[in-house]
Design a protein around this motif. Structure first.
Motif, PDB file in Angstrom:
ATOM      1  N   GLN A  39     -38.101  40.227  93.292  1.00  0.00           N
ATOM      2  CA  GLN A  39     -38.262  41.635  93.654  1.00  0.00           C
ATOM      3  C   GLN A  39     -38.574  41.748  95.140  1.00  0.00           C
ATOM      4  O   GLN A  39     -39.372  40.977  95.683  1.00  0.00           O
ATOM      5  CB  GLN A  39     -39.383  42.283  92.837  1.00  0.00           C
ATOM      6  CG  GLN A  39     -39.515  43.787  93.062  1.00  0.00           C
ATOM      7  CD  GLN A  39     -40.576  44.426  92.181  1.00  0.00           C
ATOM      8  OE1 GLN A  39     -41.438  43.744  91.633  1.00  0.00           O
ATOM      9  NE2 GLN A  39     -40.524  45.750  92.061  1.00  0.00           N
ATOM     10  N   LYS A  46     -32.941  43.726 102.500  1.00  0.00           N
ATOM     11  CA  LYS A  46     -33.598  44.919 101.981  1.00  0.00           C
ATOM     12  C   LYS A  46     -33.407  45.080 100.477  1.00  0.00           C
ATOM     13  O   LYS A  46     -33.973  46.003  99.875  1.00  0.00           O
ATOM     14  CB  LYS A  46     -33.079  46.152 102.714  1.00  0.00           C
ATOM     15  CG  LYS A  46     -33.496  46.207 104.180  1.00  0.00           C
ATOM     16  CD  LYS A  46     -32.988  47.462 104.852  1.00  0.00           C
ATOM     17  CE  LYS A  46     -33.553  47.604 106.272  1.00  0.00           C
ATOM     18  NZ  LYS A  46     -33.248  46.434 107.124  1.00  0.00           N
ATOM     19  N   SER A  47     -32.594  44.222  99.874  1.00  0.00           N
ATOM     20  CA  SER A  47     -32.388  44.278  98.429  1.00  0.00           C
ATOM     21  C   SER A  47     -32.132  42.874  97.904  1.00  0.00           C
ATOM     22  O   SER A  47     -31.675  41.989  98.646  1.00  0.00           O
ATOM     23  CB  SER A  47     -31.196  45.184  98.086  1.00  0.00           C
ATOM     24  OG  SER A  47     -29.976  44.576  98.502  1.00  0.00           O
ATOM     25  N   MET A  48     -32.391  42.675  96.607  1.00  0.00           N
ATOM     26  CA  MET A  48     -32.096  41.396  95.978  1.00  0.00           C
ATOM     27  C   MET A  48     -30.585  41.154  95.946  1.00  0.00           C
ATOM     28  O   MET A  48     -30.138  39.996  95.980  1.00  0.00           O
ATOM     29  CB  MET A  48     -32.662  41.353  94.559  1.00  0.00           C
ATOM     30  CG  MET A  48     -34.152  41.091  94.486  1.00  0.00           C
ATOM     31  SD  MET A  48     -34.642  39.484  95.181  1.00  0.00           S
ATOM     32  CE  MET A  48     -33.690  38.346  94.175  1.00  0.00           C
ATOM     33  N   ARG A  95     -42.036  40.463  99.234  1.00  0.00           N
ATOM     34  CA  ARG A  95     -40.968  39.944  98.373  1.00  0.00           C
ATOM     35  C   ARG A  95     -41.420  38.689  97.630  1.00  0.00           C
ATOM     36  O   ARG A  95     -42.255  37.926  98.128  1.00  0.00           O
ATOM     37  CB  ARG A  95     -39.706  39.657  99.186  1.00  0.00           C
ATOM     38  CG  ARG A  95     -39.835  38.556 100.217  1.00  0.00           C
ATOM     39  CD  ARG A  95     -38.649  38.604 101.182  1.00  0.00           C
ATOM     40  NE  ARG A  95     -38.611  39.893 101.850  1.00  0.00           N
ATOM     41  CZ  ARG A  95     -37.471  40.540 102.173  1.00  0.00           C
ATOM     42  NH1 ARG A  95     -36.298  39.998 101.918  1.00  0.00           N
ATOM     43  NH2 ARG A  95     -37.518  41.719 102.773  1.00  0.00           N
ATOM     44  N   ARG A 126     -34.675  42.195  90.013  1.00  0.00           N
ATOM     45  CA  ARG A 126     -33.284  41.897  89.695  1.00  0.00           C
ATOM     46  C   ARG A 126     -33.139  40.397  89.433  1.00  0.00           C
ATOM     47  O   ARG A 126     -33.916  39.590  89.974  1.00  0.00           O
ATOM     48  CB  ARG A 126     -32.350  42.358  90.823  1.00  0.00           C
ATOM     49  CG  ARG A 126     -32.484  43.839  91.104  1.00  0.00           C
ATOM     50  CD  ARG A 126     -31.612  44.322  92.224  1.00  0.00           C
ATOM     51  NE  ARG A 126     -30.234  44.502  91.794  1.00  0.00           N
ATOM     52  CZ  ARG A 126     -29.299  45.108  92.551  1.00  0.00           C
ATOM     53  NH1 ARG A 126     -29.613  45.565  93.760  1.00  0.00           N
ATOM     54  NH2 ARG A 126     -28.064  45.245  92.121  1.00  0.00           N
ATOM     55  N   GLU A 183     -37.400  48.291  95.817  1.00  0.00           N
ATOM     56  CA  GLU A 183     -36.491  48.350  94.676  1.00  0.00           C
ATOM     57  C   GLU A 183     -37.112  47.618  93.500  1.00  0.00           C
ATOM     58  O   GLU A 183     -38.148  46.947  93.621  1.00  0.00           O
ATOM     59  CB  GLU A 183     -35.122  47.748  95.012  1.00  0.00           C
ATOM     60  CG  GLU A 183     -35.131  46.253  95.241  1.00  0.00           C
ATOM     61  CD  GLU A 183     -33.727  45.654  95.205  1.00  0.00           C
ATOM     62  OE1 GLU A 183     -32.742  46.409  95.191  1.00  0.00           O
ATOM     63  OE2 GLU A 183     -33.632  44.416  95.175  1.00  0.00           O
ATOM     64  N   ASP A 235     -28.489  41.877  98.376  1.00  0.00           N
ATOM     65  CA  ASP A 235     -28.156  41.266  99.664  1.00  0.00           C
ATOM     66  C   ASP A 235     -28.662  39.833  99.743  1.00  0.00           C
ATOM     67  O   ASP A 235     -28.000  38.956 100.312  1.00  0.00           O
ATOM     68  CB  ASP A 235     -28.745  42.100 100.812  1.00  0.00           C
ATOM     69  CG  ASP A 235     -27.910  43.334 101.118  1.00  0.00           C
ATOM     70  OD1 ASP A 235     -26.748  43.389 100.675  1.00  0.00           O
ATOM     71  OD2 ASP A 235     -28.421  44.251 101.798  1.00  0.00           O
TER      72      ASP A 235
END
Length: 275
Positions: A123, A83-85, A43, A130, A127, A87
């Motif tokens: 990032q 696990k995602s931007m 990340r 963002r 994914e 979150d």
């Protein structure tokens, strides 16, 4: 005051911030407004802050330990394991609200607004990139193809060049140049924005960046850009014809018949006496 901007492109992300803060004409200081969160291969995230310095510093500190509960697994979600931007942005919003709960009443009693604006982007593996703009309430909006950049702080002076140049297809180097021109225009018109500058350029799917630079007044590229931008603007301005009021001497007259009223004109009567 401050100025920060971040740009989301197909090729990557560009982040730029100044470092000037002031609490009056005789109290000007330098504080970094950018922080990079990097876990190589997994990340890469960047946070830009504007607004009340004490609030933004508190948010940055709490973000390091802030967590949310995953409603399905009950596990803690932090910016380091999200696990995602999206979150990760939720965790940042929670950190903002925690600072609000702790400090807002005391600030209100001191007649100080709870004022903080942030840009958060990057990032996480699994994914795409963002980019979010965060508000004082902890809520946020996301950049889109139609709105590929965000600004916080003293944004109005640097906005026109971004509007004219930036699209999702803009190359990273060109976007970095555009961001620096946007900053240069802002510093030219507002003394509350100043050097040194922090610039980060991130290439999509790399999850790290070595394009991180602190720019001061001695930086050769910035000096070249500053001098050439002002000179070329003047050249372009001088190349445009001055206005001509009728079509007798030009095929591009300024004054033409229009289906609207002319500006209000008050004409004094000869009988009126001057007071």
């Amino acid at each position: 005051m401050t100025y920060c901007t971040a740009i989301k492109l197909n090729a990557g992300l560009v982040f730029l911030s100044d470092s000037r803060t002031n609490a009056g004409l005789d109290h000007i200081s330098t504080f970094r407004k950018m922080i990079v969160y990097e876990k190589a291969g997994d990340r890469f995230m960047v946070l830009l802050t504007a607004g009340n310095l004490s609030i933004s510093q508190s948010v940055r500190e709490i973000l390091q330990i802030e967590h949310l509960k995953d409603p399905e697994t009950g596990e803690s979600i932090t910016i380091w394991n999200a696990k995602s931007m999206f979150d990760a942005a939720r965790v940042l919003g929670s950190a903002i609200r925690r600072v609000y709960d702790r400090d807002a009443d005391a600030l209100r009693k001191a007649d100080v607004d709870f004022n903080v604006s942030l840009i958060f982007g990057g990032q996480i593996r699994g994914e795409g990139m963002r980019l979010f703009q965060m508000y004082s309430a902890g809520n946020f909006i996301e950049a889109t193809g139609e709105t590929p950049y965000f600004q916080v702080g003293e944004s109005k002076y640097g906005k026109p060049v971004l509007d004219r140049v930036i699209t999702p297809e803009t190359p990273l180097a060109e976007a970095a140049k555009c961001a620096l021109v946007s900053m240069d225009s802002t510093m030219k018109s507002n003394l509350s924005v100043g050097m040194p500058l922090d610039l980060v350029v991130y290439e999509v799917d790399t999850f790290q960046s070595d394009k991180v630079v602190c720019i001061d007044s001695s930086n050769p590229y910035y000096s070249m850009l500053h001098n050439n931008w002002g000179r070329r603007l003047r050249e372009v301005f001088d190349s445009i014809e001055d206005p001509v009021w009728d079509d007798a001497h030009t095929d591009i007259p300024l004054k033409m018949p229009a289906n609207r009223h002319e500006p209000l004109k008050k004409i004094s009567s000869p009988s009126e006496k001057l007071i």
